[in-house]
Design a protein around this motif. Structure first.
Motif, short mmCIF file in Angstrom:
data_model
loop_
_atom_site.label_atom_id
_atom_site.label_comp_id
_atom_site.label_asym_id
_atom_site.label_seq_id
_atom_site.Cartn_x
_atom_site.Cartn_y
_atom_site.Cartn_z
N TYR A 9 1.05 -1.05 -0.25
CA TYR A 9 -0.16 0.06 -0.48
C TYR A 9 0.52 1.27 0.28
O TYR A 9 0.46 2.34 0.13
CB TYR A 9 -0.75 -0.37 1.17
N CYS A 10 2.19 1.00 -0.30
CA CYS A 10 3.50 2.08 0.49
C CYS A 10 3.25 2.95 -1.35
O CYS A 10 3.12 2.44 -2.58
CB CYS A 10 4.61 2.05 0.76
N ILE A 11 3.74 3.97 -1.19
CA ILE A 11 3.90 5.06 -2.58
C ILE A 11 4.98 4.69 -2.95
O ILE A 11 5.12 5.10 -4.04
CB ILE A 11 3.52 6.51 -2.22
N ASN A 12 5.64 4.31 -2.17
CA ASN A 12 7.71 4.10 -2.93
C ASN A 12 7.78 2.89 -3.06
O ASN A 12 8.34 2.45 -3.43
CB ASN A 12 8.38 4.02 -1.35
N TYR A 13 6.43 1.99 -4.10
CA TYR A 13 6.88 0.76 -3.60
C TYR A 13 6.30 0.70 -5.24
O TYR A 13 4.69 0.36 -5.88
CB TYR A 13 6.37 -0.61 -2.72
N ALA A 14 7.18 0.41 -5.87
CA ALA A 14 6.41 0.85 -7.80
C ALA A 14 7.28 -0.77 -8.03
O ALA A 14 8.28 -1.16 -7.58
CB ALA A 14 7.39 2.10 -8.16
N TYR A 15 5.95 -0.80 -9.36
CA TYR A 15 6.91 -2.04 -10.10
C TYR A 15 7.73 -1.86 -11.00
O TYR A 15 7.60 -0.18 -12.08
CB TYR A 15 6.02 -2.46 -10.44
N ASP A 16 8.79 -2.30 -11.18
CA ASP A 16 9.37 -1.82 -12.41
C ASP A 16 9.54 -2.80 -13.41
O ASP A 16 9.18 -4.57 -13.19
CB ASP A 16 11.35 -2.40 -11.90
N GLU A 17 8.89 -2.19 -14.87
CA GLU A 17 8.25 -3.19 -15.83
C GLU A 17 9.52 -3.40 -16.22
O GLU A 17 9.73 -4.71 -17.18
CB GLU A 17 7.71 -2.00 -16.50
N GLU A 18 10.90 -3.05 -16.10
CA GLU A 18 11.87 -3.84 -16.77
C GLU A 18 12.36 -5.10 -16.65
O GLU A 18 13.13 -5.97 -17.21
CB GLU A 18 13.12 -2.26 -17.24
N TYR A 21 9.13 -6.54 -11.23
CA TYR A 21 9.38 -7.11 -10.27
C TYR A 21 8.74 -5.81 -9.55
O TYR A 21 9.55 -4.39 -10.09
CB TYR A 21 9.96 -7.65 -9.62
N TYR A 22 8.67 -5.41 -8.34
CA TYR A 22 7.96 -4.32 -7.29
C TYR A 22 9.28 -4.48 -6.68
O TYR A 22 10.07 -5.61 -6.06
CB TYR A 22 6.64 -4.75 -6.10
N GLU A 23 9.82 -3.12 -6.26
CA GLU A 23 11.13 -2.69 -5.75
C GLU A 23 10.32 -1.63 -4.95
O GLU A 23 9.35 -0.80 -5.62
CB GLU A 23 11.92 -2.24 -6.49
N CYS A 24 10.87 -1.35 -3.65
CA CYS A 24 11.33 -0.07 -2.48
C CYS A 24 12.12 1.34 -2.97
O CYS A 24 13.51 0.85 -3.48
CB CYS A 24 11.39 -0.30 -1.46
N GLN A 25 11.42 2.28 -3.66
CA GLN A 25 12.43 3.33 -4.62
C GLN A 25 13.34 4.57 -3.57
O GLN A 25 13.94 5.23 -3.65
CB GLN A 25 11.66 4.34 -5.20
N MET A 26 13.53 3.62 -2.69
CA MET A 26 13.58 4.56 -1.38
C MET A 26 14.68 4.13 -0.93
O MET A 26 15.73 2.89 -1.52
CB MET A 26 12.71 4.48 0.52
#
Length: 60
Positions: A9-18, A21-26
């Motif tokens: 549910y975190c705005i910093n947890y984003a999907y990397d299409e390349e 997978y999902y990753e934390c952007q912080m």
């Protein structure tokens, strides 16, 4: 007592299409990153509830 956070549910947890997978952007330090990988990253200081309505407004 603080509430547990959920990365889904975190705005910093984003999907990397390349990478597909999902990753934390912080920028996490070594200890934080280890807890993140073990799924025991509770009470995250970077947690921000994602607001889907704000995202949609930016797309319009």
């Amino acid at each position: 007592m603080s509430a547990k956070t959920n990365c889904d549910y975190c705005i910093n947890y984003a999907y990397d299409e390349e990478e597909d997978y999902y990753e934390c952007q912080m920028s996490l330090d070594e200890d934080e990153y280890a807890r993140f990988l073990k799924n025991s990253f509770t009470n995250c200081p970077y947690f921000r509830m994602g607001d889907e309505y704000k995202i949609v407004k930016k797309q319009m």
